[in-house]
Motif scaffolding. Structure first.
Motif, PDB file in Angstrom:
ATOM      1  N   MET A 140       0.847  -1.191   0.000  1.00 51.33           N
ATOM      2  CA  MET A 140       0.000   0.000   0.000  1.00 51.33           C
ATOM      3  C   MET A 140       0.882   1.240   0.000  1.00 51.33           C
ATOM      4  O   MET A 140       1.218   1.794   1.037  1.00 51.33           O
ATOM      5  CB  MET A 140      -0.933   0.013   1.217  1.00 51.33           C
ATOM      6  N   ASN A 160      -0.401  -7.086  -5.577  1.00 52.39           N
ATOM      7  CA  ASN A 160      -1.815  -7.055  -5.178  1.00 52.39           C
ATOM      8  C   ASN A 160      -2.761  -7.727  -6.154  1.00 52.39           C
ATOM      9  O   ASN A 160      -3.878  -8.085  -5.774  1.00 52.39           O
ATOM     10  CB  ASN A 160      -2.261  -5.603  -4.983  1.00 52.39           C
ATOM     11  N   SER A 186      -9.673  -6.576  -0.235  1.00 46.70           N
ATOM     12  CA  SER A 186      -9.712  -5.265  -0.869  1.00 46.70           C
ATOM     13  C   SER A 186      -9.697  -4.219   0.242  1.00 46.70           C
ATOM     14  O   SER A 186      -9.088  -4.435   1.292  1.00 46.70           O
ATOM     15  CB  SER A 186     -10.952  -5.129  -1.752  1.00 46.70           C
ATOM     16  N   ASN A 187     -10.393  -3.114   0.051  1.00 41.05           N
ATOM     17  CA  ASN A 187     -10.433  -2.046   1.038  1.00 41.05           C
ATOM     18  C   ASN A 187     -11.732  -1.274   0.867  1.00 41.05           C
ATOM     19  O   ASN A 187     -12.185  -1.060  -0.264  1.00 41.05           O
ATOM     20  CB  ASN A 187      -9.239  -1.109   0.859  1.00 41.05           C
ATOM     21  N   SER A 188     -12.326  -0.853   1.977  1.00 43.41           N
ATOM     22  CA  SER A 188     -13.593  -0.119   1.909  1.00 43.41           C
ATOM     23  C   SER A 188     -13.468   1.202   1.156  1.00 43.41           C
ATOM     24  O   SER A 188     -14.474   1.765   0.714  1.00 43.41           O
ATOM     25  CB  SER A 188     -14.124   0.149   3.322  1.00 43.41           C
ATOM     26  N   TYR A 202      -2.812   2.046  -5.329  1.00 42.59           N
ATOM     27  CA  TYR A 202      -3.327   1.086  -4.358  1.00 42.59           C
ATOM     28  C   TYR A 202      -4.790   0.765  -4.635  1.00 42.59           C
ATOM     29  O   TYR A 202      -5.185  -0.406  -4.733  1.00 42.59           O
ATOM     30  CB  TYR A 202      -3.159   1.624  -2.950  1.00 42.59           C
ATOM     31  N   LYS A 206      -6.979  -2.644  -5.875  1.00 40.10           N
ATOM     32  CA  LYS A 206      -8.067  -3.224  -5.085  1.00 40.10           C
ATOM     33  C   LYS A 206      -9.357  -3.294  -5.904  1.00 40.10           C
ATOM     34  O   LYS A 206     -10.159  -4.213  -5.735  1.00 40.10           O
ATOM     35  CB  LYS A 206      -8.274  -2.435  -3.796  1.00 40.10           C
ATOM     36  N   SER A 231     -13.390  -6.424   2.596  1.00 35.44           N
ATOM     37  CA  SER A 231     -12.922  -5.046   2.460  1.00 35.44           C
ATOM     38  C   SER A 231     -12.954  -4.355   3.817  1.00 35.44           C
ATOM     39  O   SER A 231     -13.981  -3.787   4.206  1.00 35.44           O
ATOM     40  CB  SER A 231     -13.794  -4.280   1.457  1.00 35.44           C
ATOM     41  N   ARG A 288     -17.831  -5.566   3.372  1.00 32.01           N
ATOM     42  CA  ARG A 288     -17.102  -4.448   3.983  1.00 32.01           C
ATOM     43  C   ARG A 288     -17.169  -4.571   5.503  1.00 32.01           C
ATOM     44  O   ARG A 288     -18.200  -4.326   6.102  1.00 32.01           O
ATOM     45  CB  ARG A 288     -17.670  -3.120   3.498  1.00 32.01           C
ATOM     46  N   ASP A 290     -16.153  -2.792   8.211  1.00 33.85           N
ATOM     47  CA  ASP A 290     -15.585  -1.479   8.537  1.00 33.85           C
ATOM     48  C   ASP A 290     -16.361  -0.720   9.606  1.00 33.85           C
ATOM     49  O   ASP A 290     -16.143   0.472   9.801  1.00 33.85           O
ATOM     50  CB  ASP A 290     -15.485  -0.627   7.274  1.00 33.85           C
TER      51      ASP A 290
END
Length: 295
Positions: A140, A160, A186-188, A202, A206, A231, A288, A290
């Protein structure tokens, strides 16, 4: 004359109708029926006893929490590290001490396809099978467009996107069909209404991971192998805190309804569910985890 039925009588009758009965006849299995193997008539098991899990980047932080959680559910876990063998050994010891599944630590650089495939080969050599693949490792970096060069771009997409894809390909060749489980990370922020300009490479990777997961869910799903994406939002790890003032960290934490950062242990149980029999009907989803950071 029909007896008068009170409210309590109606509720009692309704609840009795919901209770499982030993006298119920089990319908004949149809072509789309599913037989559950669990401790309950209705709920399949979350036990991972007898399963073998490979978790990339699992010597610390979220990866370590996932590895320990899978071990707690009974899986034998391949703990992956690159430099910190002591941290990996500590995770292995924690899993073994539970007395359920086994664990080994494998040094493998999963920023290369060669390293990723070596990790899978070591899992098969030791345990003879792979049931679960959790692709947690990643890079990242933070650069805006003017600062991005080819080496920076390539490093992100190699680590990634490319490596996880080819690890999925190799793992799918040996996973049980049905029963194999793949979880990508992944990522929110891919769904956030505002993102920082230095997150370009990044978040591009994702976004690619999320689409890979969707397509593989259709492809491998035909064989009974599920593919899902986790995520997370902001997770309180040393990497997250690096380079941030406490004021910035507090500001990020306040963006969740509970006004705190996530913890690795908030993420791990969701992964454990997805890779269990209980999660067999969750496929192609991006979950997600989060705390409401992105809604």
């Amino acid at each position: 004359m029909t007896p008068k039925r009170t409210g309590s009588t109606l509720i009692s009758g309704f609840m009795n109708a919901l209770k499982p009965s030993s006298k119920l006849e089990v319908p004949t299995q149809g072509p789309y029926s599913k037989s559950f193997a669990g401790s309950s008539t209705f709920l399949p098991t979350t036990s991972l006893l007898g399963k073998v899990a490979v978790v990339t980047g699992s010597s610390r932080s979220t990866g370590a929490a996932v590895a320990r959680c899978l071990g707690e559910h009974g899986a034998s876990v391949v703990v992956n590290y690159v430099t910190d063998s002591a941290a990996a050994d500590a995770v292995v010891l924690a899993i073994r001490s539970q007395g359920k599944g086994g664990a080994i630590a494998v040094k493998a650089n999963t920023s290369t396809v060669e390293g990723g495939l070596f990790l899978l080969d070591e899992a098969i050599k030791t345990f003879g099978r792979i049931d679960i693949l959790v692709l947690n490792a990643g890079v990242m970096g933070s650069r805006s467009l003017g600062e991005v060069d080819e080496a920076f771009f390539d490093a992100h997409f190699e680590t990634n996107v490319k490596v996880p894809l080819f690890m999925c390909k190799r793992a799918a060749e040996v996973m049980p069909s049905p029963g194999g489980r793949i979880v990508l990370f992944s990522n929110s922020l891919t769904a956030a209404s505002t993102v920082l300009p230095n997150a370009l490479c990044y978040l591009a990777t994702k976004g690619a991971v999320e689409q890979i997961s969707r397509v593989l869910a259709k492809d491998l799903g035909a064989r009974g192998i599920t593919v899902n994406t986790i995520s997370p939002g902001p997770i309180d790890t040393p990497l997250f805190r690096e380079g941030k003032s406490q004021h910035v960290i507090d500001g990020i934490a306040k963006q969740t309804p509970s006004r705190r950062l996530g913890e690795p242990d908030d993420v791990a149980p969701i992964v454990a569910f997805l890779v269990s029999e209980a999660g067999h009907w969750v496929n192609g989803q991006n979950i997600r985890v989060d705390g409401g950071y992105v809604v």
